[in-house]
Design a protein around this motif. Structure first.
Motif, PDB file in Angstrom:
ATOM      1  N   VAL A  23     -13.919  15.978  13.482  1.00  0.00           N
ATOM      2  CA  VAL A  23     -13.201  15.101  13.104  1.00  0.00           C
ATOM      3  C   VAL A  23     -13.964  14.301  14.044  1.00  0.00           C
ATOM      4  O   VAL A  23     -14.432  14.363  15.060  1.00  0.00           O
ATOM      5  N   VAL A  24     -14.398  12.852  12.984  1.00  0.00           N
ATOM      6  CA  VAL A  24     -14.929  12.024  13.869  1.00  0.00           C
ATOM      7  C   VAL A  24     -14.280  10.705  14.825  1.00  0.00           C
ATOM      8  O   VAL A  24     -14.533  10.214  15.743  1.00  0.00           O
ATOM      9  N   THR A  25     -12.531  10.913  13.799  1.00  0.00           N
ATOM     10  CA  THR A  25     -12.144   9.808  14.530  1.00  0.00           C
ATOM     11  C   THR A  25     -10.342  10.211  13.739  1.00  0.00           C
ATOM     12  O   THR A  25     -10.589  10.662  12.247  1.00  0.00           O
ATOM     13  N   ALA A  26      -8.964   9.345  15.060  1.00  0.00           N
ATOM     14  CA  ALA A  26      -7.728  10.168  14.062  1.00  0.00           C
ATOM     15  C   ALA A  26      -6.796   9.067  14.985  1.00  0.00           C
ATOM     16  O   ALA A  26      -7.476   8.111  15.858  1.00  0.00           O
ATOM     17  N   TYR A  27      -6.112   7.798  14.260  1.00  0.00           N
ATOM     18  CA  TYR A  27      -5.720   6.855  14.652  1.00  0.00           C
ATOM     19  C   TYR A  27      -4.466   6.598  13.801  1.00  0.00           C
ATOM     20  O   TYR A  27      -4.409   7.012  12.657  1.00  0.00           O
ATOM     21  N   ILE A  28      -4.000   5.642  14.406  1.00  0.00           N
ATOM     22  CA  ILE A  28      -3.108   4.770  13.852  1.00  0.00           C
ATOM     23  C   ILE A  28      -3.305   3.908  13.394  1.00  0.00           C
ATOM     24  O   ILE A  28      -3.248   2.727  14.115  1.00  0.00           O
ATOM     25  N   PRO A  29      -3.489   3.488  11.433  1.00  0.00           N
ATOM     26  CA  PRO A  29      -3.969   2.289  11.284  1.00  0.00           C
ATOM     27  C   PRO A  29      -2.964   0.801  11.636  1.00  0.00           C
ATOM     28  O   PRO A  29      -1.935   0.901  11.887  1.00  0.00           O
ATOM     29  N   ASN A  30      -3.790   0.218  12.493  1.00  0.00           N
ATOM     30  CA  ASN A  30      -3.092  -1.294  12.463  1.00  0.00           C
ATOM     31  C   ASN A  30      -2.698  -2.282  10.910  1.00  0.00           C
ATOM     32  O   ASN A  30      -3.268  -2.442  10.359  1.00  0.00           O
ATOM     33  N   PRO A  31      -1.379  -2.364  10.572  1.00  0.00           N
ATOM     34  CA  PRO A  31      -0.773  -2.760   9.833  1.00  0.00           C
ATOM     35  C   PRO A  31      -1.190  -4.419   9.155  1.00  0.00           C
ATOM     36  O   PRO A  31      -1.526  -4.912   8.205  1.00  0.00           O
ATOM     37  N   ALA A  32      -2.034  -5.168  10.033  1.00  0.00           N
ATOM     38  CA  ALA A  32      -2.070  -6.326   9.791  1.00  0.00           C
ATOM     39  C   ALA A  32      -4.100  -5.921   9.213  1.00  0.00           C
ATOM     40  O   ALA A  32      -4.490  -6.983   8.647  1.00  0.00           O
ATOM     41  N   LEU A  33      -4.433  -5.230   9.319  1.00  0.00           N
ATOM     42  CA  LEU A  33      -5.458  -4.522   8.373  1.00  0.00           C
ATOM     43  C   LEU A  33      -6.116  -3.435   7.597  1.00  0.00           C
ATOM     44  O   LEU A  33      -7.056  -3.683   6.876  1.00  0.00           O
ATOM     45  N   TRP A  34      -4.415  -3.013   7.226  1.00  0.00           N
ATOM     46  CA  TRP A  34      -3.967  -2.619   5.731  1.00  0.00           C
ATOM     47  C   TRP A  34      -3.206  -2.804   5.005  1.00  0.00           C
ATOM     48  O   TRP A  34      -2.301  -3.551   5.767  1.00  0.00           O
ATOM     49  N   SER A  35      -3.221  -2.538   3.853  1.00  0.00           N
ATOM     50  CA  SER A  35      -2.553  -2.609   2.923  1.00  0.00           C
ATOM     51  C   SER A  35      -0.448  -2.056   3.203  1.00  0.00           C
ATOM     52  O   SER A  35      -0.745  -1.057   3.817  1.00  0.00           O
ATOM     53  N   THR A  36      -0.066  -2.183   3.049  1.00  0.00           N
ATOM     54  CA  THR A  36       1.685  -2.244   3.352  1.00  0.00           C
ATOM     55  C   THR A  36       1.423  -0.275   2.782  1.00  0.00           C
ATOM     56  O   THR A  36       2.326   0.634   3.387  1.00  0.00           O
ATOM     57  N   ASP A  37       0.969   0.215   1.687  1.00  0.00           N
ATOM     58  CA  ASP A  37       0.563   1.854   1.425  1.00  0.00           C
ATOM     59  C   ASP A  37      -0.489   1.679   2.307  1.00  0.00           C
ATOM     60  O   ASP A  37      -0.702   3.690   2.650  1.00  0.00           O
TER      61      ASP A  37
END
Length: 80
Positions: A59-73
């Motif tokens: 596992v390199v990293t695990a995170y909750i993606p920022n909605p400002a940086l990612w599309s709605t899906d």
């Protein structure tokens, strides 16, 4: 992972049943991939590298993606 309140069980579940949304075949020392999974209605991204010789996943990293940086899906990065 621990700093982000993502449990090992959740990360394992994302790896086992999540959707691969990006492959990084040229990463060193092992190819890696970005996997999208969900904890209830919350998206979770996990990046794992895999040693082809042993089959081990790192596992390199695990995170909750920022909605400002990612599309709605949460599968595609937004243009900056």
């Amino acid at each position: 992972m621990f700093e982000r309140s993502l449990s090992p069980a959740l990360v394992e579940a994302v790896i086992a049943s999540g959707e691969i949304i990006q492959q990084y075949p040229h990463d060193q020392p092992f190819p890696s991939r970005l996997i999208l999974g969900w904890r209830d209605a919350t998206p979770v991204h996990v990046v794992v590298a895999q040693d082809a010789a042993s089959g081990d996943c790192i596992v390199v990293t695990a995170y909750i993606p920022n909605p400002a940086l990612w599309s709605t899906d949460f599968k595609t990065r937004r243009n900056r």
